[in-house]
Design a protein around this motif. Structure first.
Motif, PDB file in Angstrom:
ATOM      1  N   SER A  20       0.835  -1.203   0.000  1.00  0.00           N
ATOM      2  CA  SER A  20       0.000   0.000   0.000  1.00  0.00           C
ATOM      3  C   SER A  20       0.870   1.254   0.000  1.00  0.00           C
ATOM      4  O   SER A  20       2.028   1.240   0.445  1.00  0.00           O
ATOM      5  CB  SER A  20      -0.906   0.009   1.233  1.00  0.00           C
ATOM      6  N   THR A 115      -1.157   4.541   7.547  1.00  0.00           N
ATOM      7  CA  THR A 115      -0.303   3.504   6.976  1.00  0.00           C
ATOM      8  C   THR A 115      -0.266   2.283   7.885  1.00  0.00           C
ATOM      9  O   THR A 115      -0.209   1.140   7.414  1.00  0.00           O
ATOM     10  CB  THR A 115       1.108   4.065   6.729  1.00  0.00           C
ATOM     11  N   ALA A 118      -3.216   0.343   6.894  1.00  0.00           N
ATOM     12  CA  ALA A 118      -3.102  -0.214   5.549  1.00  0.00           C
ATOM     13  C   ALA A 118      -2.264  -1.489   5.541  1.00  0.00           C
ATOM     14  O   ALA A 118      -2.491  -2.385   4.720  1.00  0.00           O
ATOM     15  CB  ALA A 118      -2.493   0.825   4.608  1.00  0.00           C
TER      16      ALA A 118
END
Length: 650
Positions: A20, A115, A118
Motif C-alpha cells: 500500500s 499507513t 493499511a
C-alpha cells in the motif's frame, strides 16, 4: 521479547500482495521531499512501524543498523512512526526523538495511523519487507529478526538482479544539521559530594560534571563517540548512558569506583572513579538479554511464594547478558544496587562486593500486575528512588504508572504495589485520588522531605506529586520539554528546590517547590488506534505460532503456550478473561458495552531440536511473547473471530 531466528532461516511470506502507499502527515530525514512507493521502486524496502516510547522498538532500530550499513546501496529502511501516546503525535517531539536516537533513514509521521492500518499492524514493533517490484515479502512482529531479514535480503538481491529489477545507488535519506551545545538530550542526574552534578549526556554518549550553576562544564568522562571502551576518561566510550548511582564510601573504597552508570544501549553497567576518571565494566557482556523459557517457568513456580523467589544469576556479572538498564540506585536496606532493567521489564540487583547478580522483582512479562516479586509484571521501568523506610519507588513508563517495591527486614522485596496507573494503554493528565489519577510515560522519580514522591511525568511535560499519606496526586510544575529526571536539590541557599533534567531543551533547570500544588484534570485517555468492530456474544480468538526451523515446542512439562486476556473496562468481557494454557480462547463480549480495549498477551516456549524428536540435553530454550491492546467497538455486524500472529512467518 523474542529470540533470533537461526542464520539459515528465511522469513519470506508465501503470499504475493501489492504494498500500500505510504500516507502520513509529513516526512523527516528527506530534506523536505515527500516520498512515495514509486520513488523506492527498485530498492528492497523495510517498513519499521515504531513508536519512540517503546524499548522494543529502540532495540529494533539497533538491530537494523548493521543491515542498513551493509546493504546501503540497495536497502532502504523507512520508519513509520505510529504513536501510542498522545505526546508522541506532536511533530516536534517526533523530530526530537529521530534526532536523539540517531535515525539515519527516512521517517514517515503517521499520527492518524493510516499507513499502520493499511499494513494491518497491530503491535509495536512491526516490520514489513517490500520487494523491488512493490510486493510484500514479509510481515513480522516483535524484535529479534535481524538474521532472518538478512537471509531474505540476500534472496531478494539474487532474484531481482537476475530479473533486472534491482537498482543500486543512494536512497532518499538526507541528514539534518548537527546540533551544537554542551548537552544533548541529557537523561539522568546525580548530586556529587562537592556540590556539582554528574549528568548522563546521552546524546553525546558521555558523562558530564556540571558546576553548581548548571551551565559550566567542569569535566567529562568519555570521548563523545558512540561505542564501548573502558579506560581513562578521555578514551572511554558509552552508548546513550542514562541512570547514575553513587556507592557508599566504604563500598566504593573496596571496589575501586564511586559511581555506577546504566550504559543503556551497550547493555552494561559501568563503574566510574571520580578521582582518576577511570571507567570499567562491572556487569554485562554486551549481548542483549532475552527472557528464556526456564526463567519464565521459574517465575511461575515462585509466583505465589515470596520466600521461593531466589532468581540468582550467578557471580559472574561480566559474563551475564543485560537488556537496556535505564536507572540504578544504591539501596541501603537491600545492601546492593537495584537496577531498572527496562529491556526485560524487570528489576535486577547487584552486590558489587560479591558480584552476585539477581532478579529483584518481575517475571519479565510486560504489563501491570502487583503481588509478590515472582508474580509482578512491569513495563519498561525507567526511574528509581528510595524513601525513609527503604521502600523503592519505580517510574514504570509504559504503564504510565508509579509503583513501589515494599522491602522486608531481610532487604528483599516482600511485595510490589501500584500507587498510580491502570495498564499498558491507559494514560492521561489527571490529579486527585490515586485510583483516578493519570500519568503519561513517566521516566524519573524522587522522594521529597515530607515523604511524598515527585515524578518526572515526561510526556505530560510536568512534575507531579503523589502523597502516600492521602493517596492523592497533584502537579508541582508543567510546561517542561520532556523532563526525564527529577532530584531534590539542597545545595542552594534556603529551602530545597527541584532539579529537573529537561531533556528536549538540553538543559537542567531548578524549580521552587510550590507552597500549594496545582490540581489539573485534562482527562484520562487510552492509546489512540482505530477500533475494530466486533459482534457481541461469543468471539473466537486464535493466536498463530510457528517455531523457527531447528526448534520445537517445549512440551516436557505440559502445554508450553499461554494466553493472558483482560479488558478495559472489565465489563467488556463476560467470559474468557484470565490466564490459561493454549493459544485459543472463546471470549464472550458484553452487548451492553459500547466498546473498549482487549488486552492480550501470548507466549510460547520452544527449544532447539527437530519436530517429533527429543529435546537434547542442555538445549537452548526461548520464550516468544507478544502483547496487544486492541481497541474494539461492539457492532451487531462486526467480526466474530480474531486471528493474531505470535510469530507468523508464512
Amino acid at each position: 521479547m523474542t529470540a533470533e531466528p537461526t542464520a539459515t532461516e528465511s522469513v519470506r511470506a508465501s503470499y504475493r500482495v501489492r504494498a500500500s502507499e505510504l500516507v502520513g502527515r509529513n516526512w523527516l530525514n528527506t530534506g523536505g521531499q515527500q516520498i512515495t512507493l514509486d520513488d523506492l521502486r527498485g530498492k528492497i524496502v523495510v517498513l519499521d512501524f515504531w513508536t519512540f516510547c517503546c524499548i522494543n522498538c529502540l532495540h529494533v532500530l539497533d538491530e537494523l543498523r548493521p543491515l542498513e550499513e551493509k546493504y546501503r546501496d540497495l536497502l532502504v529502511i523507512v520508519g513509520v512512526h505510529s504513536p501510542k501516546f498522545e505526546h508522541e503525535a506532536d511533530p516536534a517531539a517526533l523530530a526530537a526523538a529521530v534526532e536523539r536516537y540517531e535515525i539515519h533513514h527516512p521517517v514517515l509521521d503517521d499520527p492518524e495511523l493510516e499507513t499502520w492500518q493499511a499494513y494491518s499492524a497491530r503491535a509495536w514493533p512491526t516490520l514489513v519487507v517490500v520487494d523491488p517490484e512493490g510486493y510484500i515479502a514479509a510481515h513480522l512482529s516483535g524484535e529479534g529478526h535481524a538474521n532472518g531479514l538478512e537471509v531474505l535480503v540476500e534472496e531478494l538481491v539474487a532474484e531481482h538482479e537476475d530479473k533486472g529489477t534491482l537498482h543500486r545507488g543512494d536512497g532518499p535519506y538526507v541528514a539534518p544539521p548537527a546540533r551544537e551545545g554542551d548537552l544533548r538530550f541529557p537523561g539522568k542526574v546525580l548530586a556529587l559530594p562537592n556540590g556539582n552534578f554528574l549528568v548522563g549526556d546521552s546524546g553525546h554518549h558521555r558523562l558530564v560534571e556540571l558546576a553548581n550553576d548548571l551551565g559550566t562544564v567542569v569535566r567529562s568522562f568519555g570521548d563523545g563517540t558512540k561505542g564501548f571502551a573502558d579506560g581513562p576518561a578521555e578514551r572511554a566510550r558509552f552508548n546513550e548512558p542514562q541512570g547514575l548511582a553513587a556507592l557508599p564510601a566504604d563500598v566504593a573504597a573496596r571496589v575501586g569506583y564511586d559511581v555506577v552508570v546504566a550504559d543503556t544501549v551497550n547493555h552494561r553497567l559501568r563503574g566510574l572513579s571520580l578521582d582518576t576518571g577511570e571507567v570499567r565494566t562491572i556487569a554485562g557482556n554486551g549481548v542483549q538479554r532475552l527472557l528464556d523459557a526456564d526463567q519464565a517457568r521459574a517465575a511461575g513456580d515462585a509466583a505465589n511464594d515470596a520466600e521461593a523467589w531466589v532468581w540468582d544469576l550467578g557471580t559472574e556479572p561480566l559474563e551475564t547478558s543485560l537488556s537496556s538498564p535505564w536507572d540504578v540506585l544504591w539501596s541501603a536496606k537491600a545492601g546492593r544496587l537495584v537496577i531498572a532493567m527496562a529491556g526485560t521489564h524487570q528489576i535486577f540487583s547487584l552486590d558489587p562486593l560479591s558480584g552476585e547478580l539477581a532478579v529483584f522483582a518481575g517475571t519479565g512479562l510486560e504489563g501491570l500486575q502487583d503481588g509478590v516479586p515472582g508474580q509482578a509484571w512491569f513495563a519498561q521501568s525507567s526511574g528509581l528512588a528510595d524513601d525513609a523506610n527503604g521502600d523503592i519507588w519505580v517510574a514504570d513508563s509504559e504503564t504510565s504508572a508509579l509503583r513501589v517495591l515494599r522491602l522486608g527486614g531481610d532487604g528483599r522485596v516482600a511485595s510490589v504495589e501500584t500507587a498510580i496507573g491502570t495498564g499498558l494503554f491507559d494514560f492521561g493528565f489527571r490529579d486527585g485520588p490515586a485510583a483516578e489519577a493519570r500519568l503519561q510515560h513517566p521516566l524519573g522519580v524522587t522522594v521529597l522531605p515530607d515523604g511524598s514522591v515527585a515524578v518526572a511525568d515526561t510526556y505530560n511535560g510536568a512534575v507531579r506529586r503523589y502523597d502516600p499519606a492521602t493517596g492523592t496526586a497533584s502537579t508541582l510544575a508543567r510546561g517542561l520539554a520532556e523532563p526525564s529526571d527529577v532530584l531534590l536539590d539542597a545545595s542552594v541557599e534556603g529551602p530545597p528546590v527541584l532539579l529537573v533534567v529537561e531533556t528536549n531543551q538540553h538543559q537542567l533547570v531548578r524549580l521552587p517547590l510550590p507552597k500549594e500544588a496545582l490540581t489539573v484534570d485534562e482527562g484520562a485517555a487510552q492509546s489512540h488506534r482505530p477500533k475494530s468492530p466486533v459482534a457481541p456474544g461469543e468471539h473466537e480468538l486464535v493466536v498463530r505460532f510457528s517455531a523457527p526451523k531447528g526448534q520445537k515446542l517445549d512440551d516436557r512439562w505440559g502445554d508450553p503456550t499461554q494466553l493472558k486476556i483482560s479488558s478495559s473496562p472489565e465489563e467488556l468481557l463476560l467470559g474468557g478473561a484470565g490466564t490459561s494454557v493454549g493459544l485459543r480462547r472463546t471470549l464472550t463480549l458484553n452487548p451492553d458495552i459500547d466498546g473498549g480495549v482487549l488486552h492480550i498477551t501470548a507466549r510460547a516456549a520452544a527449544c532447539d531440536g527437530e519436530p517429533g524428536g527429543e529435546i537434547p540435553d542442555h538445549a537452548a530454550c526461548h520464550l516468544y511473547q507478544q502483547d496487544w491492546g486492541i481497541p474494539v467497538s461492539i457492532d451487531a455486524d462486526g467480526e466474530t473471530e480474531l486471528t493474531l500472529d505470535l510469530r507468523g512467518l508464512d
